[in-house]
Design an enzyme around this catalytic site. Structure first.
Site, PDB file in Angstrom:
ATOM      1  N   GLY A  45     -12.785  -5.886   0.360  1.00  0.00           N
ATOM      2  CA  GLY A  45     -11.474  -6.177   0.922  1.00  0.00           C
ATOM      3  C   GLY A  45     -10.707  -5.092   1.405  1.00  0.00           C
ATOM      4  N   GLN A  50      -3.403  -0.064   3.649  1.00  0.00           N
ATOM      5  CA  GLN A  50      -4.264   0.783   3.292  1.00  0.00           C
ATOM      6  C   GLN A  50      -4.849   1.643   4.566  1.00  0.00           C
ATOM      7  OE1 GLN A  50      -6.899  -2.063   0.746  1.00  0.00           O
ATOM      8  NE2 GLN A  50      -7.156   0.062  -0.177  1.00  0.00           N
ATOM      9  N   CYS A  98     -10.764   0.540  -5.967  1.00  0.00           N
ATOM     10  CA  CYS A  98     -10.012   0.400  -4.818  1.00  0.00           C
ATOM     11  C   CYS A  98     -10.300   1.391  -3.645  1.00  0.00           C
ATOM     12  CB  CYS A  98      -8.376  -0.002  -5.019  1.00  0.00           C
ATOM     13  SG  CYS A  98      -7.342   0.103  -3.737  1.00  0.00           S
ATOM     14  N   LEU A  99     -10.597   1.100  -2.568  1.00  0.00           N
ATOM     15  CA  LEU A  99     -10.784   2.264  -1.459  1.00  0.00           C
ATOM     16  C   LEU A  99      -9.621   3.208  -1.794  1.00  0.00           C
ATOM     17  CD1 LEU A  99     -12.446   0.578   1.305  1.00  0.00           C
ATOM     18  CD2 LEU A  99     -13.698   1.628  -0.568  1.00  0.00           C
ATOM     19  N   HIS A 140      -6.214  -9.120  -5.432  1.00  0.00           N
ATOM     20  CA  HIS A 140      -6.015  -7.572  -5.350  1.00  0.00           C
ATOM     21  C   HIS A 140      -5.568  -7.140  -4.098  1.00  0.00           C
ATOM     22  CE1 HIS A 140      -8.017  -3.655  -5.986  1.00  0.00           C
ATOM     23  NE2 HIS A 140      -7.664  -3.429  -4.639  1.00  0.00           N
ATOM     24  N   GLU A 141      -6.039  -7.877  -2.869  1.00  0.00           N
ATOM     25  CA  GLU A 141      -5.373  -7.573  -1.717  1.00  0.00           C
ATOM     26  C   GLU A 141      -3.909  -7.937  -1.073  1.00  0.00           C
ATOM     27  OE1 GLU A 141      -7.355  -5.229   0.069  1.00  0.00           O
ATOM     28  OE2 GLU A 141      -9.019  -5.569  -1.249  1.00  0.00           O
ATOM     29  N   HIS A 144      -1.575  -5.246  -2.509  1.00  0.00           N
ATOM     30  CA  HIS A 144      -1.320  -4.356  -1.594  1.00  0.00           C
ATOM     31  C   HIS A 144      -0.263  -4.753  -0.741  1.00  0.00           C
ATOM     32  CE1 HIS A 144      -4.610  -1.478  -2.528  1.00  0.00           C
ATOM     33  NE2 HIS A 144      -5.393  -2.474  -2.426  1.00  0.00           N
TER      34      HIS A 144
HETATM   35 NI    NI Z   1      -7.416  -2.191  -3.066  1.00  0.00          NI
END
Ligand code: NI
Length: 184
Positions: A45, A50, A98-99, A140-141, A144
């Site tokens: 995701g 991000q 998470c990236l 989660h997304e 963000h």
């Molecule tokens: Ni993330």
């Protein structure tokens, strides 16, 4: 085109993202670039903040995990202007990463099910319930877009234990095998 991922400590990750409309410039290109960036960094995701854009746009591709979880077989989506209508079901604990927070994985408690209203890439409206792992990715997304990171959802003790690692990331002291950017 592969985009750099903004990491922990970047102010854009703390902003509430704004809705977009179909006139948003080069939207199709942006969506393609986000999918490419996500798959190149082995993500499932990716939210627009991000990649440095404070807009309500998420791409998800859970299909690489379908081997372990067949419910993700077709779970590839563009989610625009989402709003969570309700979270329900059991609370479930699961390890997340998470990236934007390289090399950190922690168990996070979230509701098992979530109902969201959103637009797809054609700006068609949907109101849909996600559950299981799909609900976890969506939540989660979605966080963000609200300026929330999964580390915010940990217990005070876990947060304390992570403080120095997170501090190091926010000073650029980390390694990742994908392109990163830190803009305070
Ligand atoms: Ni993330």
């Amino acid at each position: 085109m592969i985009l750099p991922i903004y990491v922990y400590g970047s102010s854009i990750l703390r902003k509430v993202a704004q809705d977009i409309n179909p006139d948003y410039p080069n939207l199709k290109r942006l969506i393609d670039d986000m999918f490419e960036t996500m798959s190149q960094s082995d993500g499932i995701g990716l939210a627009a903040p991000q990649v440095g854009l404070s807009i309500r746009l998420i791409v998800i591709d859970g299909t690489p995990l379908a081997k372990d979880d067949p419910s993700l077989k077709d779970f590839r989506k563009v989610i625009i202007n989402p709003y969570i209508e309700e979270r329900f079901g059991e609370k479930v604990i699961y390890s997340e990463g998470c990236l934007s927070i390289p090399n950190i994985h922690e168990e996070v408690e979230r509701e098992e099910k979530v109902r969201i209203s959103y637009l797809d890439e054609n700006f068609t409206a949907h109101n849909e319930v996600f559950e299981g792992f799909a609900a976890r990715i969506v939540q989660h997304e979605y966080d963000h877009l609200e300026g929330i990171l999964f580390t915010d959802r940990l217990s005070p003790i876990r947060k304390q234990l992570l403080r120095s690692k997170l501090g190091a990331i926010s000073k650029g002291k980390f390694t990742a095998d994908y392109k990163c950017r830190l803009v305070k």
